[in-house]
Design an enzyme around this catalytic site. Structure first.
Site, PDB file in Angstrom:
ATOM      1  N   TYR A 113       3.928   5.720  11.188  1.00  0.00           N
ATOM      2  CA  TYR A 113       4.244   4.332  11.575  1.00  0.00           C
ATOM      3  C   TYR A 113       5.108   3.588  10.554  1.00  0.00           C
ATOM      4  O   TYR A 113       5.371   2.408  10.713  1.00  0.00           O
ATOM      5  CB  TYR A 113       2.956   3.543  11.860  1.00  0.00           C
ATOM      6  CG  TYR A 113       1.907   3.601  10.747  1.00  0.00           C
ATOM      7  CD1 TYR A 113       2.004   2.781   9.640  1.00  0.00           C
ATOM      8  CD2 TYR A 113       0.840   4.491  10.828  1.00  0.00           C
ATOM      9  CE1 TYR A 113       1.054   2.829   8.632  1.00  0.00           C
ATOM     10  CE2 TYR A 113      -0.122   4.558   9.825  1.00  0.00           C
ATOM     11  CZ  TYR A 113      -0.011   3.724   8.728  1.00  0.00           C
ATOM     12  OH  TYR A 113      -0.946   3.789   7.723  1.00  0.00           O
ATOM     13  N   HIS A 133      -3.467   5.083   4.431  1.00  0.00           N
ATOM     14  CA  HIS A 133      -4.657   4.228   4.488  1.00  0.00           C
ATOM     15  C   HIS A 133      -5.865   4.960   3.899  1.00  0.00           C
ATOM     16  O   HIS A 133      -6.583   4.428   3.060  1.00  0.00           O
ATOM     17  CB  HIS A 133      -4.946   3.785   5.921  1.00  0.00           C
ATOM     18  CG  HIS A 133      -6.299   3.164   6.061  1.00  0.00           C
ATOM     19  ND1 HIS A 133      -6.580   1.928   5.538  1.00  0.00           N
ATOM     20  CD2 HIS A 133      -7.454   3.640   6.590  1.00  0.00           C
ATOM     21  CE1 HIS A 133      -7.866   1.658   5.766  1.00  0.00           C
ATOM     22  NE2 HIS A 133      -8.401   2.681   6.397  1.00  0.00           N
ATOM     23  N   ARG A 178       0.855  -1.193   0.000  1.00  0.00           N
ATOM     24  CA  ARG A 178       0.000   0.000   0.000  1.00  0.00           C
ATOM     25  C   ARG A 178       0.882   1.231   0.000  1.00  0.00           C
ATOM     26  O   ARG A 178       1.400   1.652   1.027  1.00  0.00           O
ATOM     27  CB  ARG A 178      -0.921  -0.006   1.232  1.00  0.00           C
ATOM     28  CG  ARG A 178      -2.139   0.919   1.093  1.00  0.00           C
ATOM     29  CD  ARG A 178      -2.774   1.193   2.436  1.00  0.00           C
ATOM     30  NE  ARG A 178      -1.955   2.098   3.217  1.00  0.00           N
ATOM     31  CZ  ARG A 178      -1.808   2.055   4.536  1.00  0.00           C
ATOM     32  NH1 ARG A 178      -2.415   1.138   5.238  1.00  0.00           N
ATOM     33  NH2 ARG A 178      -1.038   2.935   5.159  1.00  0.00           N
TER      34      ARG A 178
HETATM   35  C1  LIG Z   1     -15.392  -4.480  11.576  1.00  0.00           C
HETATM   36  C2  LIG Z   1     -14.477  -3.307  11.385  1.00  0.00           C
HETATM   37  N1  LIG Z   1     -13.442  -3.126  12.225  1.00  0.00           N
HETATM   38  C3  LIG Z   1     -12.610  -2.072  12.063  1.00  0.00           C
HETATM   39  C4  LIG Z   1     -12.834  -1.160  11.054  1.00  0.00           C
HETATM   40  C5  LIG Z   1     -11.892   0.021  10.891  1.00  0.00           C
HETATM   41  N2  LIG Z   1     -11.034  -0.199   9.709  1.00  0.00           N
HETATM   42  C6  LIG Z   1     -11.326   0.337   8.517  1.00  0.00           C
HETATM   43  S1  LIG Z   1     -10.237  -0.077   7.355  1.00  0.00           S
HETATM   44  C7  LIG Z   1      -9.308  -0.996   8.416  1.00  0.00           C
HETATM   45  C8  LIG Z   1      -8.066  -1.710   7.955  1.00  0.00           C
HETATM   46  C9  LIG Z   1      -8.349  -2.779   6.948  1.00  0.00           C
HETATM   47  O1  LIG Z   1      -7.157  -3.307   6.442  1.00  0.00           O
HETATM   48  P1  LIG Z   1      -7.106  -4.344   5.260  1.00  0.00           P
HETATM   49  O2  LIG Z   1      -8.291  -5.259   5.332  1.00  0.00           O
HETATM   50  O3  LIG Z   1      -5.779  -4.972   5.232  1.00  0.00           O
HETATM   51  O4  LIG Z   1      -7.348  -3.482   3.944  1.00  0.00           O
HETATM   52  P2  LIG Z   1      -6.516  -2.258   3.358  1.00  0.00           P
HETATM   53  O5  LIG Z   1      -7.082  -1.021   4.022  1.00  0.00           O
HETATM   54  O6  LIG Z   1      -5.085  -2.484   3.667  1.00  0.00           O
HETATM   55  O7  LIG Z   1      -6.789  -2.241   1.906  1.00  0.00           O
HETATM   56  C10 LIG Z   1      -9.875  -0.949   9.680  1.00  0.00           C
HETATM   57  C11 LIG Z   1      -9.309  -1.615  10.865  1.00  0.00           C
HETATM   58  C12 LIG Z   1     -13.945  -1.384  10.204  1.00  0.00           C
HETATM   59  N3  LIG Z   1     -14.208  -0.573   9.187  1.00  0.00           N
HETATM   60  N4  LIG Z   1     -14.741  -2.455  10.379  1.00  0.00           N
END
Ligand SMILES: Cc1ncc(C[n+]2csc(CCOP(=O)(O)OP(=O)(O)O)c2C)c(N)n1
Length: 452
Positions: free
Chosen positions: A339, A330, A326
């Protein structure tokens, strides 16, 4: 409390029971030991019986790791032994155009958020090959359930820049959700793209259900599959396990695409799991699995095309893990240099850029030139700018819309009551209280539908 006396008593009982059973089966005592291969397996499993005391763990040294499938190298040349997938010039150029469009669109919307002109945005920087290579390998009417970082695949299907901008600005022309959801939560019935929602991984078991519906539909069975995208972070949710278990035990044509980009916001994947990535979980569920270099668009295209074929021909789930990085933050709510070192990100961008890699491949085939590149970038920038300017001028949906579609059928009495309450407030304060006056002006009809 420790009671040593109980242990020998229990063990004794167990020993005598085992020896009784063994005698009855004729395999113990004076009966000669059967050769190993004839030991067979237990009635509830097909696992061969072994006399070796060995523990399995995919991260132990000496155990095999799942390899990463790659077709072209950083210079766009086929690697040794690789078979370049069949791809004609028109399709290759369509994929490339979308790989160039995605970061142009992302950069524009990212900057619009920074200027406070939209409330939120999420980019796909660095994942262009993983998203567009996979999207291009699907049929346009396969049902897609996405996470939020896959808009490239939606654009590839025909979602227009106007559709994108209307959703992000929440205009009255927002076909995804009438301005009700945060930016980047797209959906399109026409393009078989199920509307995105924020709670992570919830779309994964839903996809298994969609796969089941496809299997039961004689017009779609053997023709389409359900496709679900998710990040490696989302794969830690219970819903990931529910989805894989469901799609494998009640076999359905469901294609799981994990984007492993190394981070879930600030959590590096090294803190997300201890095993061999997401791919190693597929075989545990009896699911065909492949890991692919997500920065190699041809490898992603070939892997997903074959995954889709197996999914449909066998009516079974398949898992693809695309390995990327990535490159962007985010989201607009995140500063990733808090980080991870800026240099690490800059190095990744420079050393393994999926767009440059594919461009070099196209150039080596004589399908692309510097002049075409310059013209394409200019055209796409103009199109993106024109689209956001159109959307920014449009009013938001009628205020009344906030009460629509809470329920599928008739509006219940309590919702009607709330609607009437708002109507009364707008009548009383709408043209006198300054904050409401200016807010109402932003909506189509300026809230007047309440006054009639
Ligand atoms: C159930 C839930 N827990 C926490 C969140 C907060 N949250 C949004 S995106 C994210 C990270 C997701 O990471 P990943 O699945 O690896 O996808 P990426 O963003 O790296 O594409 C989090 C923790 C959420 N949206 N839903």
């Amino acid at each position: 409390m420790f009671r040593p006396a109980r242990i020998p008593r229990l063990s004794q009982a167990l020993v005598s029971r085992v020896s009784r059973v063994s005698h009855a089966r004729g395999v113990a005592g004076t009966t000669p030991q059967l050769p190993q291969h004839a030991l067979g397996s237990l009635p509830t499993s097909t696992s061969p019986i072994t006399s070796k005391l060995h523990f399995f763990n995919s991260v132990m040294s000496g155990e095999k790791k799942i390899p990463t499938y790659r077709v072209i190298d950083g210079a766009g040349q086929p690697i040794e032994g690789a078979e370049v997938p069949e791809i004609d010039k028109a399709l290759a150029l369509k994929m490339y155009e979308h790989m160039v469009l995605l970061p142009i669109m992302d950069e524009t919307l990212y900057n619009l958020q920074r200027q406070g002109r939209i409330s939120f945005y999420i980019t796909s920087f660095g994942e262009e090959a993983a998203v567009i290579g996979s999207g291009a390998a699907l049929a346009p009417d396969d049902e897609v359930l996405a996470q939020y970082r896959e808009s490239g695949a939606l654009l590839f299907r025909g979602f227009t820049l106007d559709d994108i901008m209307n959703q992000c600005f929440g205009t009255y022309l927002d076909s995804s959700g009438k301005g009700k959801q945060m930016p980047a939560h797209y959906g399109s019935k026409k393009l078989h793209w199920h509307t995105i929602s924020s709670p992570l991984a919830t779309q994964i078991p839903q996809a298994a259900g969609v796969g089941y519906a496809i299997k039961r539909d004689p017009n779609r069975r053997g023709k389409n599959c359900a496709v679900v995208y998710f990040g490696e972070g989302a794969a830690s949710e219970g819903d990931f396990h529910a989805g894989l278990a469901l799609a494998s035990t009640i076999p359905t044509p469901t294609l799981f695409i994990a984007r492993n980009n190394g981070f879930a916001i600030s959590t590096p994947s090294t803190e997300q799991f201890y095993g061999d990535g997401i791919a190693s979980r597929g075989p545990g569920y009896g699911v065909h699995t492949i890991r692919v270099d997500g920065n190699d668009v041809l490898a992603v295209f070939a892997a997903v095309k074959e995954a889709r074929r197996r999914c449909i021909d066998e009516g079974r789930a398949v898992l693809v893990e695309t390995m990327t990085y990535r490159v962007g933050h985010h989201s607009t709510s995140d500063d990733s240099f808090a980080y991870r070192p800026r240099k690490e990100v800059e190095d990744r961008k420079r050393l393994d850029n999926p767009i440059v890699r594919f461009r070099l491949f196209l150039e080596s085939r004589g399908w692309w030139s510097k002049e075409e590149e310059t013209a394409l970038v200019k055209r796409l920038r103009d199109e993106v700018n024109a689209a956001y300017k159109r959307a920014e001028k449009l009013p938001k949906p009628p205020v009344e819309e906030m009460f629509s579609e809470v329920y599928g059928g008739e509006m219940p009495w309590n919702l009607k009551e709330q609607r009437e309450e708002l109507k009364g407030l707008i009548k009383k304060y709408g043209q006198t209280w300054e904050p409401w006056k200016s807010e109402l002006k932003k909506h189509k009809g300026e809230g007047k539908e309440f006054l009639e």
